[in-house]
Write an enzyme that holds these catalytic residues in place. Structure first.
Site, PDB file in Angstrom:
ATOM      1  N   THR A  31       0.862  -1.182   0.000  1.00  0.00           N
ATOM      2  CA  THR A  31       0.000   0.000   0.000  1.00  0.00           C
ATOM      3  C   THR A  31       0.885   1.214   0.000  1.00  0.00           C
ATOM      4  O   THR A  31       1.971   1.166   0.589  1.00  0.00           O
ATOM      5  CB  THR A  31      -0.822   0.003   1.316  1.00  0.00           C
TER       6      THR A  31
ATOM      7  N   ARG B 267     -13.854  -7.954   0.225  1.00  0.00           N
ATOM      8  CA  ARG B 267     -12.947  -7.845   1.380  1.00  0.00           C
ATOM      9  C   ARG B 267     -12.373  -6.422   1.489  1.00  0.00           C
ATOM     10  O   ARG B 267     -11.949  -5.838   0.496  1.00  0.00           O
ATOM     11  CB  ARG B 267     -11.808  -8.859   1.239  1.00  0.00           C
ATOM     12  N   ILE B 268     -12.370  -5.894   2.687  1.00  0.00           N
ATOM     13  CA  ILE B 268     -11.786  -4.577   2.938  1.00  0.00           C
ATOM     14  C   ILE B 268     -10.656  -4.767   3.945  1.00  0.00           C
ATOM     15  O   ILE B 268     -10.827  -5.456   4.951  1.00  0.00           O
ATOM     16  CB  ILE B 268     -12.827  -3.621   3.582  1.00  0.00           C
TER      17      ILE B 268
ATOM     18  N   ASP C   8      -7.235  -2.686   6.044  1.00  0.00           N
ATOM     19  CA  ASP C   8      -7.062  -1.549   6.951  1.00  0.00           C
ATOM     20  C   ASP C   8      -6.981  -0.213   6.214  1.00  0.00           C
ATOM     21  O   ASP C   8      -7.306   0.841   6.770  1.00  0.00           O
ATOM     22  CB  ASP C   8      -5.760  -1.731   7.749  1.00  0.00           C
TER      23      ASP C   8
ATOM     24  N   THR D  91       1.019  -0.602   6.439  1.00  0.00           N
ATOM     25  CA  THR D  91       0.983  -1.469   5.266  1.00  0.00           C
ATOM     26  C   THR D  91       1.154  -2.892   5.753  1.00  0.00           C
ATOM     27  O   THR D  91       1.665  -3.124   6.841  1.00  0.00           O
ATOM     28  CB  THR D  91       2.069  -1.064   4.245  1.00  0.00           C
TER      29      THR D  91
ATOM     30  N   VAL E 125      -0.642  -6.937   6.238  1.00  0.00           N
ATOM     31  CA  VAL E 125      -1.902  -7.674   6.356  1.00  0.00           C
ATOM     32  C   VAL E 125      -2.903  -6.860   7.187  1.00  0.00           C
ATOM     33  O   VAL E 125      -2.818  -6.776   8.414  1.00  0.00           O
ATOM     34  CB  VAL E 125      -1.653  -9.064   6.972  1.00  0.00           C
ATOM     35  N   GLY E 126      -3.862  -6.282   6.467  1.00  0.00           N
ATOM     36  CA  GLY E 126      -4.748  -5.292   7.052  1.00  0.00           C
ATOM     37  C   GLY E 126      -5.594  -5.805   8.205  1.00  0.00           C
ATOM     38  O   GLY E 126      -5.919  -5.054   9.129  1.00  0.00           O
TER      39      GLY E 126
HETATM   40  N1  ASP Z   1      -2.799  -3.179   4.070  1.00  0.00           N
HETATM   41  C1  ASP Z   1      -3.250  -3.634   2.782  1.00  0.00           C
HETATM   42  C2  ASP Z   1      -4.498  -4.435   2.941  1.00  0.00           C
HETATM   43  O1  ASP Z   1      -4.617  -5.214   3.877  1.00  0.00           O
HETATM   44  C3  ASP Z   1      -2.229  -4.414   2.029  1.00  0.00           C
HETATM   45  C4  ASP Z   1      -0.795  -4.013   2.218  1.00  0.00           C
HETATM   46  O2  ASP Z   1      -0.496  -2.878   2.532  1.00  0.00           O
HETATM   47  O3  ASP Z   1       0.096  -4.845   2.070  1.00  0.00           O
HETATM   48  O4  ASP Z   1      -5.348  -4.365   2.095  1.00  0.00           O
END
Ligand code: ASP
Length: 343
Positions: free
Chosen positions: A203, A231-232, A234, A254, A256-257
């Site tokens: 991100t 799916r949403i 963070d 950034t 795993v949200g």
């Molecule tokens: N944070 C983002 C999400 O979970 C993905 C990422 O930044 O790696 O959608």
């Protein structure tokens, strides 16, 4: 009894004190003005360098941090070789590119779009949500309808490269999104990012401090590759993927949200800075909360936080090695810093 001499003495003293106070107040103003005159922009990953460069065009002309972060993140949003943000982002498991973004200004105003399709610059739609509606978030079809009403162009965001990667994935179609861990993906001999399709997620989160001493932030992503439709993560959630408090500082995340949302990560980082933590220590504590709550999960995922305080100090911390961030200020325009990490 009224004593004129005492009164004169006292009033002379208080005038002198006032003069001293006035001077020290003037000094403080001067000091804080000089602090305020040092704009800075920071953003996640090494693709943040190009984004910061465009944000800097605004900041260096005494522009507003809000405009800087919006224009800065346009760069990766429009870059089709970047398969984790905007146009060219990897799709969900149904082959649909759904984008998440949010923006927050120095007054605490914020706007977000969730699972928005067909619009190249979700950050600008998020800004319109903030400025033109009484709401904070618009999702899916409603977000698209609003974007079209605001004059945004409907486009196909699925590039041939991302379609190809998705079709490859479909052969096995494991519905559990695979998490990338950047240290495994970096080419050790030449430590720059490998071609985009080797990343399942990332991100751009950007925070800027302008010459007026105001902070703003933006966060935009295509989320987890091959995620369940709808799916949403963070990234579009104020407090999770991004938080700005103009008294204290800003933070973004950034990785795993889901784990960031569970810990309201960016808000936590800002609140820790309010308690006196440095930006790096605040990011580290937010990472440690994730690790302490789910040590087994944390071993196999990446989460990184990035923070900037009101004084222009910055720092980051991640679970895994390989997290980098870009810094741009009056001294250096293209600085990439490897964030510290737990593992
Ligand atoms: N944070 C983002 C999400 O979970 C993905 C990422 O930044 O790696 O959608």
């Amino acid at each position: 009894m009224f004593n004129r001499r005492k009164f004169l003495k006292a009033s002379a003293l208080s005038t002198a004190l006032l003069a001293v106070n006035k001077n020290s107040f003037a000094n403080d103003i001067q000091k804080s003005t000089s602090i305020k005159n040092q704009p800075i922009v920071i953003s996640t990953w090494d693709f943040g360098v190009a984004a910061n460069a465009d944000a800097w065009k605004v900041l260096s002309k005494n522009g507003r941090a809000l405009d800087a972060v919006e224009q800065g993140v346009w760069v990766p949003e429009a870059d089709e070789t970047n398969q984790t943000v905007g146009y060219g982002g990897l799709p969900d498991r149904d082959g649909r590119v759904t984008l998440d973004a949010c923006i927050m200004d120095e007054l605490g105003n914020c706007g977000a779009v969730l699972a928005l399709e067909h619009i190249k610059h979700p950050i600008s739609v998020a800004r319109k949500v903030m400025e033109k509606t009484p709401h904070v978030m618009l999702a899916g079809d409603g977000a698209l309808q609003f974007a079209l009403e605001q004059g945004f162009k409907k486009e196909n965001l699925l590039t041939p490269a991302s379609e190809k990667a998705w079709k490859e994935w479909l052969k096995e179609a494991k519905y559990n999104p695979v998490m990338n861990i950047e240290n495994k993906l970096y080419d050790k001999a030449a430590p720059q990012r490998l071609p985009g399709n080797q990343y399942n997620h990332d991100t751009i989160g950007m925070i800027a401090l302008d010459a007026q001493g105001n902070l703003s932030g933006a966060c935009t992503t295509s989320g987890m590759a091959y995620k369940l439709h709808g799916r949403i993560g963070d990234s579009p959630i104020i407090g999770a993927g991004l938080y700005i408090d103009n008294e204290i500082g800003g933070a973004t995340s950034t990785g795993v949200g889901e784990e960031v949302v569970r810990n309201v990560g960016s808000f936590l980082v800002v609140e820790l800075m309010r308690q006196g933590y440095s930006p790096e220590d605040a990011c580290k504590e937010a990472v440690m909360r994730i690790i302490r709550k789910k040590p087994e999960t944390a071993k196999n995922i990446q989460v990184g936080f990035l923070a900037l305080n009101k004084k222009g100090e910055y720092g980051a911390y991640a679970i895994q090695k390989g997290f980098s961030y870009a810094v741009c200020d009056t001294k250096k325009q293209d600085l990439v810093i490897k964030g510290k990490s737990y593992y």
